[in-house]
Design an enzyme around this catalytic site. Structure first.
Site, PDB file in Angstrom:
ATOM      1  N   ARG A 104      25.077  36.850  36.707  1.00 21.56           N
ATOM      2  CA  ARG A 104      24.906  37.377  38.065  1.00 21.56           C
ATOM      3  C   ARG A 104      25.191  38.870  38.101  1.00 21.56           C
ATOM      4  NH1 ARG A 104      27.123  38.478  43.147  1.00 21.56           N
ATOM      5  NH2 ARG A 104      25.748  37.805  44.849  1.00 21.56           N
ATOM      6  N   CYS A 105      26.221  39.296  37.373  1.00 21.70           N
ATOM      7  CA  CYS A 105      26.582  40.715  37.337  1.00 21.70           C
ATOM      8  C   CYS A 105      25.432  41.576  36.807  1.00 21.70           C
ATOM      9  CB  CYS A 105      27.799  40.932  36.451  1.00 21.70           C
ATOM     10  SG  CYS A 105      29.257  39.998  36.910  1.00 21.70           S
TER      11      CYS A 105
END
Length: 429
Positions: free
Chosen positions: A416-417
């Site tokens: 996600r980052c």
């Protein structure tokens, strides 16, 4: 960029149609153990290994969605000489090493001489310090413009919020140029139809305002979840409340705030302890999200552009259930041994990126987390097998695509980052 893209992100799990990535370059290696902490790293990374691991992410996402690279988008913007000079002037004004009298002019000239792609590389990978006087010769600095070591975490510097882009107000000044670059991309790329909202452009911004994308989740188009910790301040959340949520169409909206510990560093953002996986499932770090503790969960309700209530909730899942999102938690590190939970949370075991409802990407190294996912109906698929077409994603309703991760997790983030979605399909709730 040749296609017209109307930004639209109204959930964390809608089928992915467009995402911005940044493949790690030499900026990741342009540090030493001595300056790693300043670069927000706890360790230095091996670039060749990190790039090989990152290729699995880009390879998989290219099979699923349109993908855009930061460097390519920036180079396209810099092809316009007027825009190029505006961006260079802003960078020269913000960088502490070159805003000193006498340095700006020569650096600006150097940057203006570059072709768009070379300039994009320099603005990301760093501009070496020219040691043409005694002060510079004896300086311990290696760069006149420092590398953007963290830029492969594209989530933080800009956030898609419905049809707008919120520009991050970074907690550390070493990442300010990331925000400047992302705003330039969205403001000046004709193919992106959106409006940017940047706290620093607002004269009423509180000086303590900080906002980073790892803390902001769009649960549903009327529910936003935000982490309050070392990277996103209460003042930053108040900015989002006043300048985004209260400005939207006059309907009821909900803002859920989860307070985060300041230590250890693995709690840097909300998406390190909580991510959405499906219409009815989420990934949680159980000790913080479910177990009773001292960290507050707050629910703010907005009606007709005004805050009508602020109250405490027992925890995030109970608050979401009251709003019609009844989510079954899947435990990072498994449902049992706190030791395994803590170890896998440290290596981004709770950090999943959804490419569709029940279709997510995460690190395969977190074996206890993957066992829990499998028990809850998710097929475990290797990224390498998908890229080589040994596995067809269309054969599975729910899955986790596993990335190999020995170097990338050491940078302090997961799938996600490393992704900034710009468009998702609506979810059939």
């Amino acid at each position: 960029m040749t296609k017209f893209v109307e930004l639209n992100v109204r959930s964390e799990i809608g089928e992915l149609e467009g995402v911005i990535l940044h493949t790690p370059g030499s900026e990741v290696e342009n540090m030493t153990p001595e300056n790693a902490e300043r670069a927000l790293y706890s360790d230095i990374l091996n670039l060749s290994v990190a790039r090989d691991e990152y290729k699995q992410l880009t390879g998989v996402l290219s099979e699923i969605s349109e993908t855009y690279q930061v460097k390519d988008l920036l180079a396209n913007v810099l092809a316009d000489d007027k825009i190029k000079e505006v961006i260079i002037d802003k960078i020269c004004a913000m960088e502490p090493q070159i805003s000193v009298k006498g340095n700006t002019h020569c650096i600006k000239d150097l940057l203006l001489e570059q072709n768009p792609m070379d300039l994009a590389s320099l603005l990301i990978e760093g501009v070496p310090l020219k040691r043409d006087n005694l002060t510079k010769f004896m300086s311990k600095e290696r760069y006149a413009i420092r590398p953007l070591h963290n830029f492969f975490f594209t989530r933080d510097a800009s956030m898609s919020v419905l049809d707008e882009v919120l520009i991050g107000k970074m907690a550390s000044s070493v990442r300010d140029r990331e925000s400047l670059i992302m705003q330039a991309i969205f403001d000046y790329t004709p193919g992106f139809k959106t409006k940017t909202v940047n706290p620093i452009d607002n004269p009423a911004m509180d000086p303590n305002c900080t906002i980073e994308g790892g803390d902001l989740l769009i649960a549903r188009d009327d529910i936003m979840i935000i982490g309050n910790g070392t990277r996103t301040s209460t003042q930053g959340i108040d900015f989002i409340l006043a300048q985004l949520l209260c400005q939207k169409e006059k309907k009821q909206r909900h803002l859920l705030i989860q307070e985060l510990p300041s230590h250890p560093e693995s709690f840097i953002h909300l998406d390190m302890v909580f991510t959405l996986l499906d219409v009815d499932k989420c990934m949680v770090y159980e000790p913080l999200i479910i177990r009773p503790n001292k960290y507050q969960t707050v629910h703010i309700t907005i009606e007709n552009g005004k805050v009508v209530s602020i109250k405490h909730e027992n925890n995030l899942l109970q608050a979401l259930k009251k709003l019609g999102m009844d989510l079954k938690p899947i435990y990072c590190g498994g449902n049992g041994d706190p030791w395994n939970q803590e170890r896998e949370q440290w290596h981004s075991g709770a950090n999943f990126f959804a490419v569709g409802p029940g279709k997510v990407i995460g690190y395969g190294r977190n074996i206890y987390t993957m066992e829990e996912m499998n028990k809850n109906g998710f097929e475990i698929l290797r990224a390498k097998d998908i890229i080589r077409h040994k596995v067809e994603l269309s054969d599975y309703d729910k899955y986790v695509i596993t990335l190999e991760g020995s170097e990338l997790p050491r940078g302090g983030g997961g799938a996600r980052c490393m992704t900034m979605p710009v468009r998702r399909k609506p979810v059939n709730w």
